[in-house]
Design an enzyme around this catalytic site. Sequence first.
Site, PDB file in Angstrom:
ATOM      1  N   ASP A  89       0.860  -1.184   0.000  1.00 43.83           N
ATOM      2  CA  ASP A  89       0.000   0.000   0.000  1.00 43.83           C
ATOM      3  C   ASP A  89       0.896   1.234   0.000  1.00 43.83           C
ATOM      4  O   ASP A  89       1.129   1.864   1.023  1.00 43.83           O
ATOM      5  CB  ASP A  89      -0.922  -0.015   1.216  1.00 43.83           C
ATOM      6  CG  ASP A  89      -2.036   1.007   1.097  1.00 43.83           C
ATOM      7  OD1 ASP A  89      -2.072   1.734   0.084  1.00 43.83           O
ATOM      8  OD2 ASP A  89      -2.868   1.086   2.022  1.00 43.83           O
ATOM      9  N   ALA A  90       1.404   1.559  -1.195  1.00 41.13           N
ATOM     10  CA  ALA A  90       2.341   2.661  -1.354  1.00 41.13           C
ATOM     11  C   ALA A  90       1.731   3.846  -2.089  1.00 41.13           C
ATOM     12  O   ALA A  90       2.292   4.931  -2.089  1.00 41.13           O
ATOM     13  CB  ALA A  90       3.595   2.184  -2.097  1.00 41.13           C
ATOM     14  N   LYS A  91       0.596   3.629  -2.759  1.00 39.83           N
ATOM     15  CA  LYS A  91      -0.134   4.678  -3.485  1.00 39.83           C
ATOM     16  C   LYS A  91       0.791   5.522  -4.352  1.00 39.83           C
ATOM     17  O   LYS A  91       0.741   6.752  -4.348  1.00 39.83           O
ATOM     18  CB  LYS A  91      -0.920   5.548  -2.512  1.00 39.83           C
ATOM     19  CG  LYS A  91      -2.002   4.767  -1.749  1.00 39.83           C
ATOM     20  CD  LYS A  91      -2.799   5.680  -0.847  1.00 39.83           C
ATOM     21  CE  LYS A  91      -3.905   4.902  -0.136  1.00 39.83           C
ATOM     22  NZ  LYS A  91      -3.361   3.970   0.897  1.00 39.83           N
ATOM     23  N   ARG A  92       1.611   4.850  -5.143  1.00 37.92           N
ATOM     24  CA  ARG A  92       2.542   5.566  -6.010  1.00 37.92           C
ATOM     25  C   ARG A  92       1.817   6.099  -7.240  1.00 37.92           C
ATOM     26  O   ARG A  92       0.853   5.512  -7.721  1.00 37.92           O
ATOM     27  CB  ARG A  92       3.694   4.647  -6.426  1.00 37.92           C
ATOM     28  CG  ARG A  92       4.582   4.198  -5.272  1.00 37.92           C
ATOM     29  CD  ARG A  92       5.233   5.386  -4.582  1.00 37.92           C
ATOM     30  NE  ARG A  92       6.273   4.972  -3.651  1.00 37.92           N
ATOM     31  CZ  ARG A  92       6.216   5.113  -2.332  1.00 37.92           C
ATOM     32  NH1 ARG A  92       5.136   5.645  -1.785  1.00 37.92           N
ATOM     33  NH2 ARG A  92       7.209   4.739  -1.569  1.00 37.92           N
TER      34      ARG A  92
END
Length: 275
Positions: A89-92
Site C-alpha cells: 500500500d504505497a499509493k505511487r
Amino acid sequence: MRLRRAMAEHGPLCVGIDPHPGLLRAWGLPEDVDGLKRFADLCVEALGGRVALVKPQVAFFEAYGSGGFAVLESVIAGLRSLDTLVLADAKRGDIGSTMAAYARAWLGDGPLGADALTASPYLGFGALTPALELARDNHRGVFVLAATSNPEAVAVQGGTTADGRGIAQAMVDAAAELNAEELRAAGAELGSVGVVVGATLAAAPDLTRLAGPILMPGVGAQGGGPESVRALIPAECFPMAVPTVSREVLGAGPSVSALRQRVQRLTDEFAFLQG
C-alpha cells in the site's frame, strides 16, 4: 488469477499491517525499529497462510528510515514464503521514468517486490502505464484509486470529465478497458487492474464492466461492514470484492491466537461475497 485462487481458499478478506505508534504502545512495544520488527513478525505469524491478501501500509515502515524498509522487506519475504499474497500500500503515482522506477521497486523482483501495488491515477490514468504493463508481464496486480471515502477526495473524484462522466467512473472505465484486453488475450477470469472503492461511501461508480478486483477499505473501525458493502455494490460484483480491514484486526493483538480469531470472525461475516 492468483488472487481468485487465494480468495477461494481463504475467503475475500484483505488485512492491513499498519504499525502506527499507538498500536505499538498498545502492544507494549517500543516505538523504534526493534518494536516495529516485533510487531511485524507477530502479524506475519498470525496472518501468513490464513488470509487471501495482506496489505502492509508502506508509510508506517518508511517512518523508520532504512531500518523500517529492512523490516518491510522481511515482512514481504515472510508472507510470500507462506504463500500469502502481498499488496504494497504505497499509493505511487508519477510520470515517465519515475513511474517506471516505482514499478520496478514494487512490482519487480527486488526485495520490495510485492504481488500488487496501490497506485494513484490523479496525474492521469495513462501515467500509470509503466506499472500496469509490468504488473501484467509479471503476473501481478495494480489497485488504482477510484472512489475513496476521505472527505477531501470529493473535490477531485466528484468532478466530471469532458464527456460528462464522473472522474471516479472514468478511472473505473479505464481499468475495465485494460482488463477486457487482457482477458481477450489470456482468457483469465479477472484482469490485473483492480480499483479502490471505499466501503463507507454512499454510492459507488458502476463496477459491472470492471472484470477486476475491488479493494474496499474502511471496514471495521472506520464504520464499514458487511451491510455497507452489500448495499454499495451489485450482487454480480460480490465475487470481485476484497473488503479491507486493519485496526479492527490489529486491535486484538498482540496475541497471535486473538488476531487469528478476529480474522476468522470477519472472514465468516463476509462469506456471502463468495456465494
